[in-house]
Scaffold this active site. Structure first.
Site, short mmCIF file in Angstrom:
data_model
loop_
_atom_site.label_atom_id
_atom_site.label_comp_id
_atom_site.label_asym_id
_atom_site.label_seq_id
_atom_site.Cartn_x
_atom_site.Cartn_y
_atom_site.Cartn_z
N ARG A 156 -0.33 -8.82 13.41
CA ARG A 156 -0.92 -7.81 12.51
C ARG A 156 -1.77 -8.47 11.43
O ARG A 156 -2.81 -7.95 11.05
CB ARG A 156 0.19 -6.95 11.89
CG ARG A 156 0.79 -5.97 12.89
CD ARG A 156 2.10 -5.41 12.42
NE ARG A 156 1.96 -4.52 11.30
CZ ARG A 156 2.95 -4.24 10.44
NH1 ARG A 156 4.13 -4.79 10.61
NH2 ARG A 156 2.75 -3.42 9.46
N ARG A 201 11.94 -6.10 5.28
CA ARG A 201 11.65 -4.68 5.09
C ARG A 201 12.57 -3.82 5.95
O ARG A 201 12.84 -4.14 7.11
CB ARG A 201 10.19 -4.44 5.47
CG ARG A 201 9.71 -3.06 5.20
CD ARG A 201 8.23 -3.06 4.99
NE ARG A 201 7.48 -2.92 6.22
CZ ARG A 201 6.19 -2.61 6.25
NH1 ARG A 201 5.52 -2.44 5.14
NH2 ARG A 201 5.57 -2.51 7.39
N ARG A 236 -9.49 0.81 8.50
CA ARG A 236 -9.04 -0.53 8.85
C ARG A 236 -10.11 -1.29 9.60
O ARG A 236 -9.85 -2.38 10.10
CB ARG A 236 -7.80 -0.42 9.74
CG ARG A 236 -6.47 -0.77 9.03
CD ARG A 236 -5.38 -0.51 10.03
NE ARG A 236 -4.16 -1.20 9.80
CZ ARG A 236 -3.08 -0.64 9.23
NH1 ARG A 236 -3.14 0.57 8.74
NH2 ARG A 236 -1.95 -1.32 9.15
N LYS A 287 0.82 -1.22 0.00
CA LYS A 287 0.00 0.00 0.00
C LYS A 287 0.85 1.26 0.00
O LYS A 287 0.62 2.18 -0.77
CB LYS A 287 -0.92 0.04 1.24
CG LYS A 287 -1.93 -1.07 1.30
CD LYS A 287 -2.91 -0.85 2.44
CE LYS A 287 -2.31 -0.88 3.83
NZ LYS A 287 -1.73 -2.17 4.23
N ARG A 336 11.42 -1.83 11.42
CA ARG A 336 10.32 -1.33 12.25
C ARG A 336 10.05 -2.32 13.37
O ARG A 336 10.00 -3.52 13.13
CB ARG A 336 9.05 -1.18 11.40
CG ARG A 336 8.99 0.15 10.67
CD ARG A 336 7.84 0.22 9.71
NE ARG A 336 6.56 -0.29 10.19
CZ ARG A 336 5.43 -0.20 9.51
NH1 ARG A 336 5.41 0.39 8.33
NH2 ARG A 336 4.31 -0.69 9.99
P1 AMP Z 1 0.90 0.73 8.90
O1 AMP Z 1 2.13 1.52 8.66
O2 AMP Z 1 -0.26 1.18 8.03
O3 AMP Z 1 1.13 -0.76 8.80
O4 AMP Z 1 0.42 1.03 10.40
C1 AMP Z 1 1.27 0.75 11.50
C2 AMP Z 1 0.43 0.59 12.76
O5 AMP Z 1 -0.26 1.82 13.05
C3 AMP Z 1 -0.66 -0.45 12.69
O6 AMP Z 1 -0.18 -1.78 12.94
C4 AMP Z 1 -1.62 0.03 13.79
O7 AMP Z 1 -1.11 -0.25 15.07
C5 AMP Z 1 -1.56 1.54 13.58
N1 AMP Z 1 -2.58 1.99 12.60
C6 AMP Z 1 -2.35 2.47 11.34
N2 AMP Z 1 -3.50 2.78 10.72
C7 AMP Z 1 -4.49 2.48 11.59
C8 AMP Z 1 -5.92 2.55 11.53
N3 AMP Z 1 -6.56 2.99 10.44
N4 AMP Z 1 -6.62 2.17 12.63
C9 AMP Z 1 -6.00 1.74 13.74
N5 AMP Z 1 -4.66 1.61 13.86
C10 AMP Z 1 -3.90 1.98 12.80
#
Ligand code: AMP
Length: 207
Positions: free
Chosen positions: A164, A122, A88, A13, A153
């Site tokens: 996740r 990654r 999400r 994404k 990360r």
């Molecule tokens: P990402 O970089 O999109 O994988 O997001 C990293 C982390 O941020 C996720 O594993 C969640 O803990 C939090 N997060 C990101 N977007 C959301 C969302 N829309 N709702 C809730 N938690 C989020």
């Protein structure tokens, strides 16, 4: 154009959002980036969400929705945006529908083992927010874009990745049906090179 990018963690994404942003000249809104910035700066929000994000859980809907609402009200979103990592959950999608019209939800379809492999290789640059895979890096510790120090990360450890994915299947997967019912879902095969996947997205957006 108001675009949503859906897909499991590691489905690409962020990479696709960055490419779309520079081509369509509309901003990428990544809730993950917003949360990581708050974690890095140790803001009150950052401290509040630290354990949730590092454990692979979801930040509570009411916090996330308010952040996105505020961000989409900014001037640079007037001609459209690419939402990367939001919504999400069904609650987030319904909240978004209440104040925005979404033109297209792009679902990046990638199988689970590919995702685990991608995430475990990654590397992330906290300075420019770039994400890379070790297979494409000459030096696995230096950002090829800004020269910053690449890190893994904390939520990319194998145990957290599995969590996740579980959270994704439970909370986010139902969004595919949600947007399919609205008639604005496009599913893209997310397997292949960055250029191949991106070309599929552009083709679908032109249809
Ligand atoms: P990402 O970089 O999109 O994988 O997001 C990293 C982390 O941020 C996720 O594993 C969640 O803990 C939090 N997060 C990101 N977007 C959301 C969302 N829309 N709702 C809730 N938690 C989020």
């Amino acid at each position: 154009m108001n675009i949503i990018l859906l897909g499991a963690p590691g489905s690409g994404k962020g990479t696709m959002a960055q490419k779309l942003t520079s081509e369509l000249k509309i901003p990428q809104i990544s809730t993950g980036d917003i949360f990581r910035k708050n974690l890095k700066e140790e803001t009150p929000l950052g401290l509040q969400i630290k354990d949730i994000v590092s454990g692979g859980g979801l930040v509570p809907d009411e916090i996330t929705i308010q952040i996105v609402k505020n961000r989409l009200a900014e001037a640079d979103c007037a001609n459209g945006y690419i939402l990367d990592g939001f919504p999400r959950s069904i609650v987030q999608a319904e909240a978004l529908d209440a104040f925005q019209d979404i033109d297209c939800a792009i679902n990046l379809d990638v199988d689970k083992e590919t995702v685990v492999k991608r995430l475990s290789g990654r590397r992330f640059c906290p300075d420019c927010n770039g994400t890379f895979h070790i297979s494409s890096l000459a030096n696995a510790t230096v950002c090829p874009v800004c020269g910053g120090k690449l890190v893994i990360r904390p939520d990319d450890s194998e145990a957290t990745v599995r969590e996740r994915l579980r959270v994704y299947e439970q909370n986010t997967l139902p969004l595919i049906d949600y947007y399919a019912k609205r008639g604005n879902l496009v599913t893209i095969d997310g397997d292949g090179t960055v250029d191949e996947v991106y070309a599929r997205i552009i083709k679908a957006l032109h249809r």
